[in-house]
Design an enzyme around this catalytic site. Structure first.
Site, PDB file in Angstrom:
ATOM      1  N   TYR A   1     -16.782 -13.796  -2.716  1.00  0.00           N
ATOM      2  CA  TYR A   1     -16.308 -13.638  -1.336  1.00  0.00           C
ATOM      3  C   TYR A   1     -15.223 -14.653  -1.039  1.00  0.00           C
ATOM      4  O   TYR A   1     -15.367 -15.833  -1.377  1.00  0.00           O
ATOM      5  CB  TYR A   1     -17.472 -13.853  -0.346  1.00  0.00           C
ATOM      6  CG  TYR A   1     -17.897 -12.561   0.280  1.00  0.00           C
ATOM      7  CD1 TYR A   1     -17.016 -11.862   1.106  1.00  0.00           C
ATOM      8  CD2 TYR A   1     -19.161 -12.020   0.046  1.00  0.00           C
ATOM      9  CE1 TYR A   1     -17.383 -10.653   1.674  1.00  0.00           C
ATOM     10  CE2 TYR A   1     -19.530 -10.815   0.609  1.00  0.00           C
ATOM     11  CZ  TYR A   1     -18.635 -10.132   1.422  1.00  0.00           C
ATOM     12  OH  TYR A   1     -18.999  -8.956   1.977  1.00  0.00           O
TER      13      TYR A   1
ATOM     14  N   GLU B   1     -13.004 -14.603   2.212  1.00  0.00           N
ATOM     15  CA  GLU B   1     -12.285 -14.336   3.467  1.00  0.00           C
ATOM     16  C   GLU B   1     -11.284 -15.451   3.760  1.00  0.00           C
ATOM     17  O   GLU B   1     -11.580 -16.622   3.595  1.00  0.00           O
ATOM     18  CB  GLU B   1     -13.261 -14.239   4.644  1.00  0.00           C
ATOM     19  CG  GLU B   1     -13.914 -12.886   4.750  1.00  0.00           C
ATOM     20  CD  GLU B   1     -15.401 -12.986   4.681  1.00  0.00           C
ATOM     21  OE1 GLU B   1     -15.880 -13.866   3.943  1.00  0.00           O
ATOM     22  OE2 GLU B   1     -16.052 -12.175   5.362  1.00  0.00           O
TER      23      GLU B   1
ATOM     24  N   ASP C   1       7.022   3.120   4.418  1.00  0.00           N
ATOM     25  CA  ASP C   1       5.778   3.315   3.674  1.00  0.00           C
ATOM     26  C   ASP C   1       6.187   3.897   2.323  1.00  0.00           C
ATOM     27  O   ASP C   1       6.531   5.073   2.211  1.00  0.00           O
ATOM     28  CB  ASP C   1       4.863   4.279   4.433  1.00  0.00           C
ATOM     29  CG  ASP C   1       3.567   4.571   3.671  1.00  0.00           C
ATOM     30  OD1 ASP C   1       3.504   4.297   2.456  1.00  0.00           O
ATOM     31  OD2 ASP C   1       2.623   5.095   4.287  1.00  0.00           O
TER      32      ASP C   1
ATOM     33  N   THR D   1       0.752   1.708  -1.418  1.00  0.00           N
ATOM     34  CA  THR D   1      -0.443   1.704  -2.239  1.00  0.00           C
ATOM     35  C   THR D   1      -0.024   1.134  -3.587  1.00  0.00           C
ATOM     36  O   THR D   1       1.161   0.882  -3.827  1.00  0.00           O
ATOM     37  CB  THR D   1      -1.001   3.128  -2.458  1.00  0.00           C
ATOM     38  OG1 THR D   1       0.055   3.938  -2.968  1.00  0.00           O
ATOM     39  CG2 THR D   1      -1.524   3.730  -1.177  1.00  0.00           C
TER      40      THR D   1
ATOM     41  N   LYS E   1      -0.183   4.658  -7.410  1.00  0.00           N
ATOM     42  CA  LYS E   1       0.550   5.919  -7.627  1.00  0.00           C
ATOM     43  C   LYS E   1       1.618   5.660  -8.692  1.00  0.00           C
ATOM     44  O   LYS E   1       1.282   5.437  -9.847  1.00  0.00           O
ATOM     45  CB  LYS E   1       1.101   6.433  -6.296  1.00  0.00           C
ATOM     46  CG  LYS E   1      -0.030   6.758  -5.323  1.00  0.00           C
ATOM     47  CD  LYS E   1       0.473   7.309  -4.019  1.00  0.00           C
ATOM     48  CE  LYS E   1      -0.684   7.710  -3.132  1.00  0.00           C
ATOM     49  NZ  LYS E   1      -0.846   6.888  -1.950  1.00  0.00           N
TER      50      LYS E   1
ATOM     51  N   ARG F   1      -6.532   0.855  -7.237  1.00  0.00           N
ATOM     52  CA  ARG F   1      -6.398   1.501  -5.922  1.00  0.00           C
ATOM     53  C   ARG F   1      -6.513   0.463  -4.821  1.00  0.00           C
ATOM     54  O   ARG F   1      -7.626   0.066  -4.452  1.00  0.00           O
ATOM     55  CB  ARG F   1      -7.506   2.528  -5.730  1.00  0.00           C
ATOM     56  CG  ARG F   1      -7.509   3.644  -6.709  1.00  0.00           C
ATOM     57  CD  ARG F   1      -8.615   4.589  -6.365  1.00  0.00           C
ATOM     58  NE  ARG F   1      -8.219   5.399  -5.242  1.00  0.00           N
ATOM     59  CZ  ARG F   1      -7.664   6.599  -5.356  1.00  0.00           C
ATOM     60  NH1 ARG F   1      -7.465   7.123  -6.540  1.00  0.00           N
ATOM     61  NH2 ARG F   1      -7.334   7.281  -4.292  1.00  0.00           N
TER      62      ARG F   1
HETATM   63  N1  DSN Z   1      -3.717  11.384  -0.334  1.00  0.00           N
HETATM   64  C1  DSN Z   1      -2.545  10.720  -0.844  1.00  0.00           C
HETATM   65  C2  DSN Z   1      -1.582  11.696  -1.440  1.00  0.00           C
HETATM   66  O1  DSN Z   1      -2.055  12.581  -2.122  1.00  0.00           O
HETATM   67  O2  DSN Z   1      -0.386  11.592  -1.278  1.00  0.00           O
HETATM   68  C3  DSN Z   1      -1.896   9.856   0.144  1.00  0.00           C
HETATM   69  O3  DSN Z   1      -2.834   9.079   0.816  1.00  0.00           O
END
Ligand code: DSN
Length: 431
Positions: free
Chosen positions: A46, A48, A200, A226, A229, A235
């Site tokens: 932990y 924080e 974003d 994120t 990807k 993730r």
């Molecule tokens: N669900 C994701 C996507 O497929 O683009 C984005 O959060």
């Protein structure tokens, strides 16, 4: 020993990933190093707070870890630490966005993002006629902007809407937009009313880091992403902020929205950001783009209409409505043939629940070392699924309920699945 039932589920999922063709644009296959770090003792701690300012003892090494991850993130995205900071604790991209809104806005302030059916993201304030779908449209007043018939963002209309709606935050980026963004134009539009600009880059962060896409950091105040990807990490999420927003962003992440950081993910992200800065990763992203273009070109040759007539990134948005089928049916047949895709709205769709398109992405199969010829073959597989859908419709009618009856016994799908498994089984798999 792992719970034997769970062990079987894990084995089956491994086989599904290895034997199939993964085209979901938001997915990728991360490395064994990232998986090792996700399963490491970092998960036990932990912590924080931020490095040097924690609410628990025993964080000497966690401080070193998070400090290194922050350094790696700024390096990977070519940022000057005097101008930019980054919070690497967000649990995901949606949470990162909520942290930004709650840190920089008051409840019911106005936000504008790309509409979901135009390729935007739920967390950018999505609502429909009788329902506020995303809580971002409950907590804030939202007005979407859209693409036009070319498949590109209608920047002129956006400029008009911004003047009328006077948002406090303009958001650029999305989850199904195949073209690069004109951040300069976004900034100019934001400046006409003096609002904040957030990028974003969840989908394209791998392209941004390797300078294979326009640079949002030149024009945005805040950039969220994120990490799993095109960046190919674990993730989680990150929030890059101009230094003037440092305390508002950090306090919004913790204690505002989140609790303890997931240190196993921060460790895995740290490693991935180290890889992202290598020439090999740049080469990977170049191949991701080349492969998406090969996929789009072959589908165009096969008579498909592609949103914006091509792609600048890893996403290919295909109109299947013009072929006489729905995205849902193609998604279902693909799934039975071990090809993962998702249905997606395309320009002109009247129902977001029953969209006329499919979204394909090249990042995962490029990780499996597919090249342009593989993607040409993949386009042929997709074409085969559409033809199978048409055959089934001819026999059973267009209603989805009738379409699905005994579909798993369909001989053409069984034959296609064999070909897909044959194609995939010899490909490189990273773990
Ligand atoms: N669900 C994701 C996507 O497929 O683009 C984005 O959060």
């Amino acid at each position: 020993m792992i719970d034997p039932k769970l062990d079987i589920i894990l084995e089956n999922e491994y086989t599904r990933q290895k034997m199939g063709i993964e085209l979901i644009a938001s997915e990728n296959f991360t490395s064994s190093n990232v998986l090792t770090l996700l399963g490491s003792v970092f998960t036990n701690k932990y912590s924080e707070g931020l490095p040097g300012k924690r609410y628990y003892g025993g964080n000497k090494h966690i401080d070193e870890l998070e400090t290194l991850c922050i350094e790696r993130a700024l390096t990977a995205f070519h940022l000057d630490s005097n101008e930019w900071g980054v919070n690497v604790q967000p649990y995901s991209g949606s949470i990162a966005n909520i942290c930004v809104y709650l840190g920089l806005l008051e409840p019911h302030d106005r936000i504008m993002g790309l509409d979901l059916p135009s390729g935007g993201h739920l967390s950018h304030g999505f609502y429909v006629k009788n329902k506020k779908i995303s809580k971002s449209s409950v907590m804030f007043e939202s007005l979407p902007y859209t693409i036009n018939e070319t498949g590109y963002i209608d920047y002129d209309k956006l400029a008009e809407y911004v003047k009328v709606f006077q948002p406090k935050l303009l958001i650029c980026g999305g989850s199904a937009y195949p073209r690069d963004l004109d951040y300069k134009r976004f900034r100019e539009i934001a400046d006409t009313i003096g609002c904040l600009l957030m990028g974003d880059i969840a989908h394209i962060s791998g392209l941004v880091a390797t300078q294979e896409a326009n640079n949002p950091f030149e024009y945005c105040d805040i950039v969220t992403t994120t990490t799993h990807k095109t960046l190919r990490g674990p993730r989680s999420g990150m929030i890059f902020y101009k230094k003037e927003f440092e305390s508002r962003i950090n306090e919004s992440v913790f204690p505002g929205v989140q609790g303890g950081p997931h240190n196993n993910k921060i460790a895995a992200l740290c490693h991935q950001l180290y890889e992202v800065a290598t020439p090999e990763f740049k080469e990977y992203i170049k191949n991701v783009k080349k492969n998406a273009q090969a996929l789009a070109n072959k589908l165009i040759e096969l008579g498909y209409s592609i949103s914006s007539n091509g792609t600048d990134n890893h996403i290919v948005l295909v109109n299947v409505r013009d072929k006489g089928v729905t995205g849902s049916k193609v998604e279902k047949v693909c799934e039975l043939a071990d090809i993962s895709i998702n249905k997606n709205a395309v320009y002109g769709d009247t129902s977001a629940m029953n969209p006329g398109g499919i979204r394909l992405g090249s990042s995962a199969m490029t990780t499996r070392l597919c090249v342009e010829t593989h993607f040409t073959k993949i386009a042929e597989f997709i074409d085969e699924t559409v033809k199978i859908c048409l055959e089934i419709q001819k026999e059973k009618g267009v209603k989805l309920k009738d379409f699905l009856v005994d579909i798993e016994k369909n001989q053409s799908i069984i034959e296609l699945r064999k070909k897909v498994n044959e194609f995939s089984k010899e490909l490189y798999f990273p773990c």
